[in-house]
Design a protein around this motif. Structure first.
Motif, short mmCIF file in Angstrom:
data_model
loop_
_atom_site.label_atom_id
_atom_site.label_comp_id
_atom_site.label_asym_id
_atom_site.label_seq_id
_atom_site.Cartn_x
_atom_site.Cartn_y
_atom_site.Cartn_z
N ALA A 17 25.57 61.99 -13.66
CA ALA A 17 27.19 62.16 -13.64
C ALA A 17 27.58 63.48 -14.38
CB ALA A 17 27.73 61.05 -13.55
N GLN A 18 27.20 63.35 -15.66
CA GLN A 18 27.66 64.31 -16.38
C GLN A 18 27.12 65.72 -16.30
OE1 GLN A 18 26.20 63.16 -20.57
NE2 GLN A 18 27.57 61.39 -20.52
N TYR A 19 26.09 65.89 -15.77
CA TYR A 19 25.47 67.36 -15.21
C TYR A 19 26.31 67.84 -14.05
CZ TYR A 19 21.41 66.86 -18.53
OH TYR A 19 20.95 66.81 -19.70
N SER A 20 26.59 66.86 -13.17
CA SER A 20 27.34 67.13 -11.79
C SER A 20 28.75 67.46 -12.07
CB SER A 20 27.16 65.97 -10.83
OG SER A 20 25.87 65.49 -10.54
N LEU A 21 29.50 66.85 -13.02
CA LEU A 21 30.71 67.11 -13.51
C LEU A 21 30.74 68.45 -14.17
CD1 LEU A 21 33.67 66.17 -13.52
CD2 LEU A 21 33.21 64.97 -15.77
N PHE A 22 29.70 68.84 -14.97
CA PHE A 22 29.77 69.98 -15.64
C PHE A 22 29.56 71.10 -14.80
CE2 PHE A 22 27.25 73.21 -17.75
CZ PHE A 22 28.22 73.65 -18.81
N ALA A 23 28.52 71.15 -13.62
CA ALA A 23 28.33 72.10 -12.89
C ALA A 23 29.54 72.23 -11.95
CB ALA A 23 27.08 71.79 -11.98
N ALA A 24 30.45 71.43 -11.61
CA ALA A 24 31.62 71.44 -10.81
C ALA A 24 32.56 72.19 -11.52
CB ALA A 24 32.12 70.12 -10.46
N TYR A 25 32.50 72.10 -12.98
CA TYR A 25 33.60 72.74 -13.72
C TYR A 25 32.92 74.17 -13.85
CZ TYR A 25 35.94 68.57 -15.31
OH TYR A 25 36.54 67.33 -15.21
N VAL A 26 31.86 74.42 -14.17
CA VAL A 26 31.47 75.80 -13.99
C VAL A 26 31.69 76.51 -12.79
CG1 VAL A 26 29.20 77.09 -14.39
CG2 VAL A 26 29.79 75.28 -15.75
N ILE A 27 31.48 75.85 -11.64
CA ILE A 27 31.66 76.74 -10.46
C ILE A 27 32.91 77.00 -10.22
CG2 ILE A 27 31.32 76.25 -7.88
CD1 ILE A 27 28.66 74.68 -8.51
N ALA A 28 34.03 75.97 -10.71
CA ALA A 28 35.37 76.14 -10.43
C ALA A 28 35.91 77.35 -11.30
CB ALA A 28 36.03 74.93 -10.66
N VAL A 29 35.31 77.40 -12.54
CA VAL A 29 35.79 78.31 -13.44
C VAL A 29 35.07 79.91 -13.10
CG1 VAL A 29 35.67 79.24 -15.70
CG2 VAL A 29 36.08 76.90 -15.51
N THR A 30 33.99 79.80 -12.71
CA THR A 30 33.33 81.17 -12.38
C THR A 30 34.19 81.48 -10.76
OG1 THR A 30 31.19 80.14 -12.81
CG2 THR A 30 31.14 82.05 -11.36
N GLY A 31 34.36 80.39 -10.10
CA GLY A 31 35.35 81.18 -8.78
C GLY A 31 36.57 81.76 -9.02
N ALA A 32 37.02 80.84 -10.19
CA ALA A 32 38.59 81.33 -10.52
C ALA A 32 38.43 82.73 -11.33
CB ALA A 32 39.13 80.29 -11.38
N VAL A 33 37.43 82.92 -12.16
CA VAL A 33 37.24 84.38 -12.84
C VAL A 33 37.03 85.25 -11.66
CG1 VAL A 33 35.97 85.44 -14.58
CG2 VAL A 33 36.63 83.23 -14.77
N ALA A 34 36.28 85.16 -10.67
CA ALA A 34 35.61 86.18 -9.97
C ALA A 34 36.80 86.49 -9.03
CB ALA A 34 34.61 85.65 -9.05
N GLY A 35 37.61 85.40 -8.52
CA GLY A 35 38.85 85.84 -8.03
C GLY A 35 39.88 86.84 -8.76
N LEU A 36 39.92 86.35 -9.87
CA LEU A 36 40.77 86.92 -10.75
C LEU A 36 40.31 88.59 -10.90
CD1 LEU A 36 43.39 87.31 -12.48
CD2 LEU A 36 41.90 86.43 -14.58
N LEU A 37 39.14 88.72 -10.99
CA LEU A 37 38.55 90.12 -11.21
C LEU A 37 38.67 90.82 -9.89
CD1 LEU A 37 35.30 89.37 -13.16
CD2 LEU A 37 37.52 90.42 -14.04
N LEU A 38 38.55 90.10 -8.70
CA LEU A 38 38.74 90.79 -7.38
C LEU A 38 39.94 91.26 -7.27
CD1 LEU A 38 36.38 88.69 -5.21
CD2 LEU A 38 36.00 90.93 -5.81
N ALA A 39 41.13 90.58 -7.73
CA ALA A 39 42.48 90.82 -7.35
C ALA A 39 42.56 92.08 -8.35
CB ALA A 39 43.39 89.55 -7.86
N ILE A 40 42.32 92.00 -9.59
CA ILE A 40 42.41 93.17 -10.67
C ILE A 40 41.93 94.42 -10.19
CG2 ILE A 40 42.10 93.95 -12.98
CD1 ILE A 40 41.97 90.99 -13.98
N LEU A 41 40.65 94.17 -9.34
CA LEU A 41 40.13 95.44 -8.88
C LEU A 41 40.63 96.01 -7.87
CD1 LEU A 41 37.59 97.22 -8.88
CD2 LEU A 41 36.28 95.45 -7.60
N SER A 42 41.26 95.01 -6.73
CA SER A 42 42.11 95.59 -5.74
C SER A 42 43.22 96.19 -6.18
CB SER A 42 42.22 94.41 -4.86
OG SER A 42 43.29 93.45 -5.42
#
Length: 301
Positions: A15-40
């Motif tokens: 459960a700890q690994y699953s929760l950590f992976a979810a956090y990582v994916i969420a943060v990565t998606g947010a960062v990628a979205g922010l980078l794409l917005a800045i790039l646009s």
């Protein structure tokens, strides 16, 4: 002791690994979205190229999904068409039957109008017509060929009077009733008509065969000059039938004459005319000019 059903994440490594992976994916998606917005904003051209590259990557998936959706839609259309085929076939068969009936009725009316116009034209030039009527029924399989005429003694129809259609001779009146008459058809075995060949006046006799055809015999047995296509008309010999009424056309030459087919088929003729018999009295009456009306005497003073 039974272990509790719900456990806290801290008590389960999975459960700890699953929760950590979810956090990582969420943060990565947010960062990628922010980078794409800045790039646009910073580099629109580069962002457009990046978007085009992503579309190229997802294009195969879109093609496969479109093909699957089209196949499913085609199956739905095929099933719907199969379900509606029964009702459509019934409707089309009904429309075809209605159209066929209308076509037959129109053709019948056109043929009847043609016959009536031809009879009217004949009456304008031929004064032998006595009355007009319709053939109600005719025997086509019996050896005795008789037709039922829609007029009788009410219009002056009597036995022995010739009957003709627009295309030629039909026969003669066999008997007459108050409102209907019997017509002995031209093809009856008891009917003999004096005829002549139209192109040269060669005399002959037409005998009914009882099967819808005529036997043509020349008066000179040794001479048989008939050919297919020869037109035969009444000659007026022997009385009864007026001359020059079309009778038959030769279809085959035989050893003792020819086989001919009537030009007026009783099975197809509707409107007919009853003629005055070709007798000396009727001929003279038709040739004689109408007598002037008698003078009206003046009243005495």
């Amino acid at each position: 002791m039974v272990r509790p059903v719900h456990r806290r994440p801290g008590q389960s490594r999975k459960a700890q690994y699953s929760l950590f992976a979810a956090y990582v994916i969420a943060v990565t998606g947010a960062v990628a979205g922010l980078l794409l917005a800045i790039l646009s904003v910073v580099d629109p051209v580069g962002f457009a190229q990046l978007r085009l590259a992503s579309q190229e990557i997802t294009a195969p998936i879109a093609r496969v999904s479109r093909s699957v959706i089209g196949s499913i839609s085609g199956i739905d259309d095929s099933v719907g068409a199969y379900v509606r085929a029964g009702s459509q076939n019934r409707r089309l068969r009904t429309e075809l039957a209605d159209t066929r009936r209308e076509l037959v009725a129109t053709s019948t009316l056109q043929e009847e109008n043609r016959q009536l116009k031809a009879l009217l034209k004949l009456q304008e030039t031929d004064k032998t017509a006595l009355a007009n009527g319709y053939l109600l029924t005719s025997t086509s399989t019996s050896s005795k060929r008789i037709a039922l005429l829609s007029i009788g003694r009410n219009l002056g129809v009597a036995a022995g009077q010739p009957v003709r259609g627009a295309d030629g001779l039909i026969g003669r009146v066999l008997s007459s009733g108050p409102s209907v008459s019997q017509v002995l058809l031209l093809t009856d075995v008891d009917n003999i008509v004096p005829v002549r060949r139209a192109r040269d006046g060669l005399p002959a006799l037409a005998y009914g065969r009882g099967n819808g055809d005529l036997d043509i015999r020349t008066l000179n047995i040794a001479n048989n000059p008939f050919k297919p296509g020869d037109i035969l008309v009444t000659s007026g010999s022997g009385g009864l039938y007026p001359p020059n009424i079309p009778v038959a056309i030769v279809v085959r030459r035989q050893d003792d004459g020819a086989l001919a087919r009537p030009l007026a088929d009783p099975g197809k003729v509707d409107a007919v005319s009853v003629l005055r018999p070709y007798t000396p009295d009727n001929i003279e009456a038709q040739r004689a000019p109408p007598s002037p009306p008698a003078p009206v005497p003046e009243p005495a003073p």
